[in-house]
Design a protein around this motif. Sequence first.
Motif, mmCIF file in Angstrom:
data_model
loop_
_atom_site.group_PDB
_atom_site.id
_atom_site.type_symbol
_atom_site.label_atom_id
_atom_site.label_comp_id
_atom_site.label_asym_id
_atom_site.label_seq_id
_atom_site.Cartn_x
_atom_site.Cartn_y
_atom_site.Cartn_z
ATOM 1 N N MET A 1 0.859 -1.181 0.000
ATOM 2 C CA MET A 1 0.000 0.000 0.000
ATOM 3 C C MET A 1 0.898 1.236 0.000
ATOM 4 S SD MET A 1 -2.920 1.070 2.859
ATOM 5 C CE MET A 1 -2.132 0.197 4.182
ATOM 6 N N THR A 2 0.780 2.032 -1.069
ATOM 7 C CA THR A 2 1.577 3.248 -1.146
ATOM 8 C C THR A 2 0.988 4.313 -0.232
ATOM 9 O OG1 THR A 2 0.317 4.163 -2.995
ATOM 10 C CG2 THR A 2 2.202 2.756 -3.555
ATOM 11 N N GLU A 3 1.795 5.291 0.072
ATOM 12 C CA GLU A 3 1.416 6.337 1.031
ATOM 13 C C GLU A 3 0.166 7.103 0.622
ATOM 14 O OE1 GLU A 3 3.397 10.478 2.386
ATOM 15 O OE2 GLU A 3 4.678 8.707 2.590
ATOM 16 N N ASN A 4 -0.049 7.270 -0.691
ATOM 17 C CA ASN A 4 -1.177 8.071 -1.158
ATOM 18 C C ASN A 4 -2.250 7.218 -1.850
ATOM 19 O OD1 ASN A 4 -2.438 10.575 -1.267
ATOM 20 N ND2 ASN A 4 -1.664 11.004 -3.320
ATOM 21 N N SER A 5 -2.244 5.923 -1.592
ATOM 22 C CA SER A 5 -3.236 5.049 -2.219
ATOM 23 C C SER A 5 -4.596 5.228 -1.548
ATOM 24 C CB SER A 5 -2.794 3.591 -2.092
ATOM 25 O OG SER A 5 -2.939 3.153 -0.748
ATOM 26 N N PRO A 6 -5.668 4.804 -2.223
ATOM 27 C CA PRO A 6 -6.981 4.873 -1.587
ATOM 28 C C PRO A 6 -7.034 4.119 -0.252
ATOM 29 C CG PRO A 6 -7.255 4.560 -3.936
ATOM 30 C CD PRO A 6 -5.782 4.427 -3.642
ATOM 31 N N LEU A 7 -6.396 2.973 -0.167
ATOM 32 C CA LEU A 7 -6.417 2.231 1.097
ATOM 33 C C LEU A 7 -5.655 2.967 2.196
ATOM 34 C CD1 LEU A 7 -6.078 -1.487 -0.064
ATOM 35 C CD2 LEU A 7 -8.136 -0.231 0.612
ATOM 36 N N ALA A 8 -4.573 3.658 1.829
ATOM 37 C CA ALA A 8 -3.838 4.463 2.811
ATOM 38 C C ALA A 8 -4.686 5.644 3.278
ATOM 39 C CB ALA A 8 -2.524 4.957 2.214
#
Length: 157
Positions: A1-8
């Motif tokens: 999960m990247t820092e700016n992903s929807p899940l983040a």
Amino acid sequence: MTENSPLARLAALGLALPPAAAPVANYVPVTRAGHLLFVSGQLPVAAGKVDPAHQGKLGAQVSLEAGQAAARLAALNVLAQANAAVGDLAKLRALRLGGFVNATPDFQQIPQVVNGASDLFATVLGENGKHARAAVGVAQLPLDAAVEIEATFEIIA
């Protein structure tokens, strides 16, 4: 999960996607047509049931704030269905959100209730969360839910 992903972004709100709920009648939760994804109406369900705080009519038993929370939870369930269908919320752009509010005939804040869902889409999906919308007051919803949210997405990746 990247820092700016929807899940983040969800995690930053203290939220996580619930499991996608199974349908309770003769319909499918999601239909895909080409690059379009249609998510059936979702209720403010958590742990398999509608919380009593999210049941009843706006303008009577349910406050504006509780209605907005119900819309947010229903929108979270929409995102769970969409994620289950495509595997990654980053692949989606919201096109249209439909909000149905169980309300008394004189309740005038239906758009503000549905903002609970619109705001969640905008926060979680970022620029891809901007959408057209309908916010409609209705006489009754399944399970006496205060709100039901449906959505159409474009699959972009």
